[in-house]
Scaffold this motif. Structure first.
Motif, PDB file in Angstrom:
ATOM      1  N   ILE A   1      -6.511   0.976  -2.820  1.00 50.95           N
ATOM      2  CA  ILE A   1      -6.502   0.709  -4.266  1.00 50.95           C
ATOM      3  C   ILE A   1      -6.785  -0.769  -4.506  1.00 50.95           C
ATOM      4  O   ILE A   1      -6.658  -1.587  -3.586  1.00 50.95           O
ATOM      5  CB  ILE A   1      -5.159   1.170  -4.916  1.00 50.95           C
ATOM      6  N   GLY A   2      -7.178  -1.108  -5.722  1.00 50.72           N
ATOM      7  CA  GLY A   2      -7.484  -2.506  -6.039  1.00 50.72           C
ATOM      8  C   GLY A   2      -8.636  -2.982  -5.180  1.00 50.72           C
ATOM      9  O   GLY A   2      -9.655  -2.305  -5.036  1.00 50.72           O
ATOM     10  N   GLY A   3      -8.446  -4.118  -4.542  1.00 44.42           N
ATOM     11  CA  GLY A   3      -9.511  -4.681  -3.714  1.00 44.42           C
ATOM     12  C   GLY A   3      -9.836  -3.816  -2.503  1.00 44.42           C
ATOM     13  O   GLY A   3     -10.926  -3.908  -1.934  1.00 44.42           O
ATOM     14  N   SER A   4      -8.913  -2.967  -2.107  1.00 43.38           N
ATOM     15  CA  SER A   4      -9.152  -2.103  -0.948  1.00 43.38           C
ATOM     16  C   SER A   4      -9.862  -0.815  -1.373  1.00 43.38           C
ATOM     17  O   SER A   4      -9.970   0.127  -0.601  1.00 43.38           O
ATOM     18  CB  SER A   4      -7.820  -1.775  -0.269  1.00 43.38           C
TER      19      SER A   4
ATOM     20  N   SER B   1      -5.561  -0.967   3.418  1.00 40.52           N
ATOM     21  CA  SER B   1      -4.508  -1.670   2.683  1.00 40.52           C
ATOM     22  C   SER B   1      -4.166  -2.945   3.429  1.00 40.52           C
ATOM     23  O   SER B   1      -3.704  -2.896   4.573  1.00 40.52           O
ATOM     24  CB  SER B   1      -3.257  -0.792   2.567  1.00 40.52           C
ATOM     25  N   LYS B   2      -4.398  -4.047   2.786  1.00 43.27           N
ATOM     26  CA  LYS B   2      -4.104  -5.325   3.439  1.00 43.27           C
ATOM     27  C   LYS B   2      -2.638  -5.362   3.872  1.00 43.27           C
ATOM     28  O   LYS B   2      -2.314  -5.722   4.987  1.00 43.27           O
ATOM     29  CB  LYS B   2      -4.421  -6.467   2.472  1.00 43.27           C
ATOM     30  N   THR B   3      -1.757  -4.933   2.991  1.00 43.24           N
ATOM     31  CA  THR B   3      -0.326  -5.024   3.295  1.00 43.24           C
ATOM     32  C   THR B   3       0.213  -3.797   4.023  1.00 43.24           C
ATOM     33  O   THR B   3       1.228  -3.853   4.692  1.00 43.24           O
ATOM     34  CB  THR B   3       0.465  -5.145   1.976  1.00 43.24           C
TER      35      THR B   3
ATOM     36  N   THR C   1       1.432  -0.823  -0.009  1.00 41.91           N
ATOM     37  CA  THR C   1       1.160  -0.487  -1.409  1.00 41.91           C
ATOM     38  C   THR C   1       1.494   0.980  -1.659  1.00 41.91           C
ATOM     39  O   THR C   1       0.975   1.865  -0.971  1.00 41.91           O
ATOM     40  CB  THR C   1      -0.319  -0.782  -1.741  1.00 41.91           C
TER      41      THR C   1
ATOM     42  N   THR D   1      -1.269   3.745  -2.118  1.00 36.56           N
ATOM     43  CA  THR D   1      -2.036   4.020  -0.906  1.00 36.56           C
ATOM     44  C   THR D   1      -1.183   4.747   0.122  1.00 36.56           C
ATOM     45  O   THR D   1      -1.640   5.697   0.763  1.00 36.56           O
ATOM     46  CB  THR D   1      -2.573   2.690  -0.325  1.00 36.56           C
TER      47      THR D   1
ATOM     48  N   GLY E   1      -7.463  -9.636  -1.486  1.00 42.48           N
ATOM     49  CA  GLY E   1      -7.897  -8.241  -1.594  1.00 42.48           C
ATOM     50  C   GLY E   1      -9.176  -8.084  -2.392  1.00 42.48           C
ATOM     51  O   GLY E   1     -10.113  -7.405  -1.979  1.00 42.48           O
ATOM     52  N   ARG E   2      -9.243  -8.741  -3.553  1.00 44.32           N
ATOM     53  CA  ARG E   2     -10.402  -8.539  -4.431  1.00 44.32           C
ATOM     54  C   ARG E   2     -11.636  -9.288  -3.939  1.00 44.32           C
ATOM     55  O   ARG E   2     -12.693  -9.215  -4.562  1.00 44.32           O
ATOM     56  CB  ARG E   2     -10.042  -8.919  -5.871  1.00 44.32           C
TER      57      ARG E   2
ATOM     58  N   GLN F   1     -11.295  -6.274 -11.914  1.00 48.66           N
ATOM     59  CA  GLN F   1     -10.256  -6.766 -10.998  1.00 48.66           C
ATOM     60  C   GLN F   1     -10.575  -8.182 -10.548  1.00 48.66           C
ATOM     61  O   GLN F   1      -9.729  -9.068 -10.574  1.00 48.66           O
ATOM     62  CB  GLN F   1     -10.089  -5.870  -9.767  1.00 48.66           C
TER      63      GLN F   1
ATOM     64  N   GLU G   1      -7.773 -10.243 -12.439  1.00 47.71           N
ATOM     65  CA  GLU G   1      -6.645 -10.495 -11.538  1.00 47.71           C
ATOM     66  C   GLU G   1      -6.696 -11.947 -11.051  1.00 47.71           C
ATOM     67  O   GLU G   1      -5.685 -12.518 -10.671  1.00 47.71           O
ATOM     68  CB  GLU G   1      -6.673  -9.524 -10.348  1.00 47.71           C
TER      69      GLU G   1
ATOM     70  N   GLN H   1      -1.642 -13.276  -7.415  1.00 45.43           N
ATOM     71  CA  GLN H   1      -1.592 -12.201  -8.423  1.00 45.43           C
ATOM     72  C   GLN H   1      -0.147 -11.822  -8.697  1.00 45.43           C
ATOM     73  O   GLN H   1       0.232 -10.667  -8.588  1.00 45.43           O
ATOM     74  CB  GLN H   1      -2.431 -10.983  -8.008  1.00 45.43           C
TER      75      GLN H   1
ATOM     76  N   VAL I   1       1.171  -8.833 -11.072  1.00 46.42           N
ATOM     77  CA  VAL I   1       1.231  -7.391 -10.828  1.00 46.42           C
ATOM     78  C   VAL I   1       2.599  -6.976 -10.267  1.00 46.42           C
ATOM     79  O   VAL I   1       2.875  -5.794 -10.100  1.00 46.42           O
ATOM     80  CB  VAL I   1       0.099  -6.919  -9.869  1.00 46.42           C
TER      81      VAL I   1
ATOM     82  N   LYS J   1       5.497  -3.331 -10.471  1.00 48.28           N
ATOM     83  CA  LYS J   1       5.787  -2.683  -9.181  1.00 48.28           C
ATOM     84  C   LYS J   1       7.295  -2.604  -8.960  1.00 48.28           C
ATOM     85  O   LYS J   1       7.828  -1.579  -8.555  1.00 48.28           O
ATOM     86  CB  LYS J   1       5.169  -3.480  -8.029  1.00 48.28           C
TER      87      LYS J   1
END
Ligand code: F6P
Length: 551
Positions: A152-155, A205-207, A210, A213, A267-268, A349, A353, A505, A508, A512
């Motif tokens: 999601i997002g940048g991913s 997913s970078k992290t 999320t 995801t 991410g973006r 984004q 963002e 960012q 956001v 969450k």
């Protein structure tokens, strides 16, 4: 007053705005027959025409002075050299390193990052080629026919936008799907006609934390296990792109199928990294290299071209002019290339963002407006939807128009009709239609004076609505790479001028956090009372209705 609004260039712009705000672009074109050549720039096959903007030489002079006043050239160097300009997270911002074509070391924390970037790119290419050439075999020894990117997002937005944009350059017997929404409909609809034996998942997913995801990834894993009756072979159907290798392994992805991201890629800004795995699978490694090359050439242009001839700098300065002096709240992105249909969403984004922030680099509230609301749509579709407001609404909406000189298949009948709209819209938005012109038109249509009087006000177009046009030969990987990089740099320049960090960012996070605590409240049918009356009311309505359905 901030340093920015106190600066002499800012004040000069404020004064200048009052001098030119009522000047019509018709007049500017009439006064300067060479306006197009004075206000257009080129980068390879990309023509950037910004002559249909409400600017004069003085405007550009003041805007450039503003860029010098904030030390833009020094900031550009900081970006490319990997200084930790993401100050709230103490990180370098090095998406440019991901497309570097030279060998000059780029040092982060004392280490040259280029060898690692190249090694990871090589791994991505090898995996992609195995899938493209049907060497990669699934659990029942069948080739992969469907790749599902879960992110999601940048991913999600970058890989999806590029994959769609380069569809003409892709393998068409390999289907690439993108799942981002935690709404089960997205993954269920996607998986409905797929077979686990021929499907490969990319958990992007970078992290790797999320929620959207991870919930989708878990559903994908369950679907796989349910269909095949065991999870022993999961490794042959799941890959991951992440900076959290540990969590990816725990999920069940084999170490050799985990691709790395680094904390110096936002991410973006990450489609150039292994996050672009879906793109490489779709278009192949050679064309992915061309995408990187295009971005690199835009990087070189940005880094080495004087500010007055620098496309992203001019794009950014025009944005500042409308945003901060004309009070424009938004900006429209209007591609006239069907394959760019996700470009506005991608830019939303990238831009919002990055620059939707009210606290400056020193932790203080800004006293000027920052990032605009970005919206957009395929230009032709927009013409039949929201262009009414662009032409005759009460708001000023500067627009960027992107269009190809030719298409992959290029059926002249289609393309000429398409482009006639591009040229007509920019002309109409700029010129408008005066009262006299509208009167003459109605008269020539045979209307009598009474009818003309009634209809005339509706037929007048004020014009003076700014557009900038990006014409490129055709949407190939290299050109697309350049276009994306130009916008990335535009966003960076605006962040520098507004003195904000475009690379964090924090905005956001609150949603969450609240979602995490509310999630716990949705496990039972008990009414909640700890929120405001609206939130309580919504949650309790949801619970009641679900209870009624025995859910
Ligand atoms: O919620 C915002 C965000 O952090 C984006 O910046 C990012 O692109 C997206 O979520 C996805 O994050 P991740 O790649 O870590 O799953």
């Amino acid at each position: 007053m901030s340093r920015l609004t106190e600066s002499s260039s800012w004040r000069a712009l404020a004064k200048h705005y009052h001098e030119v705000k009522d000047v019509h672009m018709r007049e500017l074109f009439d006064n300067d027959p060479n306006r197009f050549s004075h206000y257009s720039l080129e980068l390879n096959d990309i023509l950037y025409d910004y002559s249909k903007n409400r600017i004069t030489e003085t405007t550009i002079g003041h805007l450039l002075q503003l860029a010098y006043d904030v030390d833009l050239p020094a900031w550009i160097e900081k970006l490319f050299k990997g200084e930790p300009i993401n100050n709230t997270e103490h990180r370098a911002v090095l998406h440019t390193a991901l497309r570097e074509q030279g060998n000059k070391p780029i040092i982060v924390n004392g280490e040259n990052i280029l060898p690692e970037i190249k090694a990871e790119r090589e791994r991505v290419k090898q995996l992609a080629e195995k899938i493209r050439t049907r060497q990669w075999r699934g659990v029942t020894n069948q080739a992969i026919t469907d790749v599902v990117n879960i992110g999601i997002g940048g991913s999600h937005l970058g890989p999806m936008m590029v994959t769609e944009a380069l569809w003409s350059h892709s393998l068409h017997d390999l289907n690439i799907h993108f799942v981002s929404n935690i709404d089960e409909n997205h993954i269920n609809d996607t998986l409905e006609n797929l077979s686990p034996e021929t499907t490969l998942f990319i958990i992007a997913s970078k992290t790797f934390t999320t929620q959207d995801t991870m919930v989708n990834a878990e559903t994908a894993r369950q679907w796989y296990i349910n269909k095949l009756g065991n999870d022993e072979s999961i490794e042959r159907h799941f890959t991951a792109v992440t900076s959290n290798v540990k969590l990816a392994k725990e999920f069940g992805v084999a170490a050799e199928n985990i691709f790395k991201m680094w904390d110096w890629v936002g991410g973006r800004y990450s489609l150039w990294s292994a996050i672009g795995l879906a793109i490489v699978i779709a278009i192949g490694s050679e064309q992915f290299d061309e995408l990187l090359e295009g971005a690199y050439e835009a990087d070189q242009h940005f880094r080495h071209t004087p500010l007055e001839k620098n496309i992203p700098v001019i794009m950014a300065l025009l944005g500042i002019w409308y945003n901060n002096f004309f009070g424009a709240q938004s900006m429209a992105i209007l591609p006239y290339d069907q394959h760019l249909h996700r470009f506005p969403a991608y830019l939303q984004q990238a831009d919002m963002e990055s620059n939707g922030k009210y606290i400056n680099r020193q932790g203080q509230e800004v006293d000027y407006t920052t990032g605009p609301v970005i919206f957009g749509e395929i230009g032709i579709a927009g013409q039949h939807a929201f262009f009414q407001l662009l032409h005759q609404g009460t708001k000023l909406v500067p627009a960027d128009i992107l269009a190809p000189v030719y298409n992959f298949r290029c059926i002249a009948r289609h393309h000429r009709a398409l482009m006639s709209n591009v040229f007509a819209q920019t002309e109409a938005l700029m010129r408008g239609k005066t009262r006299q012109e509208a009167y003459a038109e109605l008269k020539s249509e045979g209307l009598d004076e009474k009818q003309i009087k009634q209809l005339l006000p509706y037929k007048v177009f004020p014009g003076n609505r700014p557009t900038s046009s990006l014409l490129f030969d055709t949407l190939d990987p290299k050109t697309l790479g350049s276009i994306i990089a130009l916008y990335e740099h535009k966003i960076f320049v605006q962040g520098v001028i507004w003195n904000i960090n475009s690379f964090d960012q924090w905005g956001v996070e609150l949603g969450k956090q609240l979602a995490t605590s509310i999630l716990g409240e949705l496990n039972d049918a008990e009414p909640v009372c700890l929120h405001d009356s609206s939130t309580n009311g919504l949650i309790n309505h949801y619970k009641r209705r679900r209870a009624r359905e025995n859910l």
